[in-house]
Design a protein around this motif. Sequence first.
Motif, PDB file in Angstrom:
ATOM      1  N   VAL A  22      -8.637   8.240  -9.986  1.00 39.40           N
ATOM      2  CA  VAL A  22      -8.147   6.889  -9.761  1.00 39.40           C
ATOM      3  C   VAL A  22      -8.264   6.592  -8.273  1.00 39.40           C
ATOM      4  O   VAL A  22      -8.208   7.498  -7.433  1.00 39.40           O
ATOM      5  CB  VAL A  22      -6.679   6.714 -10.211  1.00 39.40           C
ATOM      6  N   ASP A  23      -8.450   5.327  -7.943  1.00 40.67           N
ATOM      7  CA  ASP A  23      -8.460   4.875  -6.551  1.00 40.67           C
ATOM      8  C   ASP A  23      -7.674   3.581  -6.466  1.00 40.67           C
ATOM      9  O   ASP A  23      -7.589   2.823  -7.443  1.00 40.67           O
ATOM     10  CB  ASP A  23      -9.892   4.644  -6.058  1.00 40.67           C
ATOM     11  N   ALA A  24      -7.100   3.308  -5.296  1.00 43.27           N
ATOM     12  CA  ALA A  24      -6.322   2.084  -5.113  1.00 43.27           C
ATOM     13  C   ALA A  24      -6.712   1.395  -3.821  1.00 43.27           C
ATOM     14  O   ALA A  24      -6.817   2.039  -2.769  1.00 43.27           O
ATOM     15  CB  ALA A  24      -4.828   2.397  -5.100  1.00 43.27           C
ATOM     16  N   VAL A  25      -6.924   0.098  -3.910  1.00 46.37           N
ATOM     17  CA  VAL A  25      -7.085  -0.728  -2.717  1.00 46.37           C
ATOM     18  C   VAL A  25      -5.706  -1.325  -2.454  1.00 46.37           C
ATOM     19  O   VAL A  25      -5.291  -2.274  -3.112  1.00 46.37           O
ATOM     20  CB  VAL A  25      -8.136  -1.830  -2.921  1.00 46.37           C
ATOM     21  N   LEU A  26      -4.990  -0.728  -1.512  1.00 44.18           N
ATOM     22  CA  LEU A  26      -3.600  -1.092  -1.240  1.00 44.18           C
ATOM     23  C   LEU A  26      -3.537  -2.006  -0.024  1.00 44.18           C
ATOM     24  O   LEU A  26      -3.865  -1.602   1.092  1.00 44.18           O
ATOM     25  CB  LEU A  26      -2.769   0.168  -1.005  1.00 44.18           C
ATOM     26  N   PHE A  27      -3.100  -3.241  -0.247  1.00 43.11           N
ATOM     27  CA  PHE A  27      -3.020  -4.242   0.815  1.00 43.11           C
ATOM     28  C   PHE A  27      -1.591  -4.369   1.329  1.00 43.11           C
ATOM     29  O   PHE A  27      -0.626  -4.213   0.585  1.00 43.11           O
ATOM     30  CB  PHE A  27      -3.441  -5.623   0.289  1.00 43.11           C
ATOM     31  N   LYS A  35      -4.052  -5.832   5.868  1.00 42.47           N
ATOM     32  CA  LYS A  35      -4.562  -4.503   6.155  1.00 42.47           C
ATOM     33  C   LYS A  35      -4.671  -3.708   4.854  1.00 42.47           C
ATOM     34  O   LYS A  35      -3.998  -4.018   3.873  1.00 42.47           O
ATOM     35  CB  LYS A  35      -3.648  -3.773   7.147  1.00 42.47           C
ATOM     36  N   VAL A  36      -5.527  -2.685   4.882  1.00 38.05           N
ATOM     37  CA  VAL A  36      -5.749  -1.822   3.719  1.00 38.05           C
ATOM     38  C   VAL A  36      -5.488  -0.378   4.137  1.00 38.05           C
ATOM     39  O   VAL A  36      -5.863   0.046   5.232  1.00 38.05           O
ATOM     40  CB  VAL A  36      -7.186  -1.981   3.192  1.00 38.05           C
ATOM     41  N   ALA A 108      -3.413  -3.056  -5.297  1.00 36.54           N
ATOM     42  CA  ALA A 108      -1.965  -2.953  -5.146  1.00 36.54           C
ATOM     43  C   ALA A 108      -1.537  -3.649  -3.856  1.00 36.54           C
ATOM     44  O   ALA A 108      -2.327  -3.766  -2.910  1.00 36.54           O
ATOM     45  CB  ALA A 108      -1.539  -1.484  -5.126  1.00 36.54           C
ATOM     46  N   LEU A 109      -0.293  -4.110  -3.831  1.00 31.16           N
ATOM     47  CA  LEU A 109       0.257  -4.760  -2.648  1.00 31.16           C
ATOM     48  C   LEU A 109       1.632  -4.181  -2.348  1.00 31.16           C
ATOM     49  O   LEU A 109       2.399  -3.851  -3.258  1.00 31.16           O
ATOM     50  CB  LEU A 109       0.370  -6.277  -2.850  1.00 31.16           C
ATOM     51  N   TRP A 127      -3.340   2.262   8.348  1.00 32.15           N
ATOM     52  CA  TRP A 127      -3.640   0.902   7.931  1.00 32.15           C
ATOM     53  C   TRP A 127      -4.784   0.360   8.771  1.00 32.15           C
ATOM     54  O   TRP A 127      -4.785   0.505   9.984  1.00 32.15           O
ATOM     55  CB  TRP A 127      -2.415  -0.002   8.117  1.00 32.15           C
ATOM     56  N   VAL A 128      -5.740  -0.275   8.113  1.00 35.40           N
ATOM     57  CA  VAL A 128      -6.914  -0.823   8.801  1.00 35.40           C
ATOM     58  C   VAL A 128      -7.033  -2.303   8.477  1.00 35.40           C
ATOM     59  O   VAL A 128      -6.949  -2.696   7.298  1.00 35.40           O
ATOM     60  CB  VAL A 128      -8.203  -0.087   8.370  1.00 35.40           C
ATOM     61  N   SER A 129      -7.206  -3.126   9.488  1.00 33.55           N
ATOM     62  CA  SER A 129      -7.367  -4.563   9.278  1.00 33.55           C
ATOM     63  C   SER A 129      -8.601  -4.835   8.424  1.00 33.55           C
ATOM     64  O   SER A 129      -9.620  -4.143   8.542  1.00 33.55           O
ATOM     65  CB  SER A 129      -7.505  -5.274  10.624  1.00 33.55           C
ATOM     66  N   ILE A 130      -8.514  -5.861   7.575  1.00 38.59           N
ATOM     67  CA  ILE A 130      -9.666  -6.201   6.737  1.00 38.59           C
ATOM     68  C   ILE A 130     -10.867  -6.619   7.586  1.00 38.59           C
ATOM     69  O   ILE A 130     -11.996  -6.595   7.105  1.00 38.59           O
ATOM     70  CB  ILE A 130      -9.313  -7.304   5.717  1.00 38.59           C
ATOM     71  N   ASP A 131     -10.624  -6.977   8.843  1.00 39.05           N
ATOM     72  CA  ASP A 131     -11.727  -7.341   9.737  1.00 39.05           C
ATOM     73  C   ASP A 131     -12.474  -6.120  10.270  1.00 39.05           C
ATOM     74  O   ASP A 131     -13.579  -6.249  10.793  1.00 39.05           O
ATOM     75  CB  ASP A 131     -11.207  -8.160  10.925  1.00 39.05           C
ATOM     76  N   ASP A 132     -11.870  -4.940  10.148  1.00 36.28           N
ATOM     77  CA  ASP A 132     -12.452  -3.735  10.748  1.00 36.28           C
ATOM     78  C   ASP A 132     -12.983  -2.732   9.731  1.00 36.28           C
ATOM     79  O   ASP A 132     -13.624  -1.745  10.119  1.00 36.28           O
ATOM     80  CB  ASP A 132     -11.393  -3.033  11.620  1.00 36.28           C
ATOM     81  N   ILE A 133     -12.709  -2.946   8.465  1.00 35.51           N
ATOM     82  CA  ILE A 133     -13.070  -1.937   7.455  1.00 35.51           C
ATOM     83  C   ILE A 133     -14.572  -1.669   7.424  1.00 35.51           C
ATOM     84  O   ILE A 133     -15.011  -0.517   7.286  1.00 35.51           O
ATOM     85  CB  ILE A 133     -12.565  -2.368   6.067  1.00 35.51           C
TER      86      ILE A 133
END
Length: 237
Positions: A22-27, A35-36, A108-109, A127-133
Amino acid sequence: MNEKEFLAGYNKNEYLSPLLTVDAVLFTYHENTLKVLLVERANFPEKGKWELPGGFVDEQNDKTIEETILRKLKEKTGVIPPYVEQLCTVGNKQRDPRGWSVTVCYTALIAYQDCEAHIETVESVKWVSIDDIATLPLAFDHLQLYQQARERLQQKSLYSIVPGFALPDVFTLSELQHVHEVLIGKTLQNKSFRRRLEQADLLIDTGEKRHERGRPANLYRLKPQSAEYRFIRNLEF
């Protein structure tokens, strides 16, 4: 032979089976942006690259795939996020060099404050900003999984207040509006946004206030049913 006898003699190891994870994109919402959560891989394959939080299904203890993702998220954050939704299932023999693999990916949030203390104690998690991923080396196909999750959440921000689950337990209407705007990439009409919220009756007024730009702003929290509500029309720009 009856079914009981068949099952007693059945050996699943006689058949090849794919790796199952399983994997999660956690915002989360922090420092006026989304951020993720990413985890640095400590082992091969893809050692040293960043990946989404997740892991293998525990056949002995996990009764469902949902139990697996909640367990893995709690391991990484110390808490269970208030919003978790299955995003997609991906399986092929190219995504993992160890062999044919399948992952069930979730969106997930969570509020930054709810897991800040736990995450700060783990060096390999950040945590990484969505602008930097896009600038980071992500393992396997996790960049594509992230992109799909962001697109899904962007769509939800047009017709729901699901993005509000990335905010703290109490928040201002300006914060709720801004997290939508970050996802959509456009400014929403203030009066229209607030009118839609009032009509939908999705928020609880806490009776408390916080000063914003010198003026007091009411503090709200989400009602339990907010996650399921859908606006009849998309939010207006």
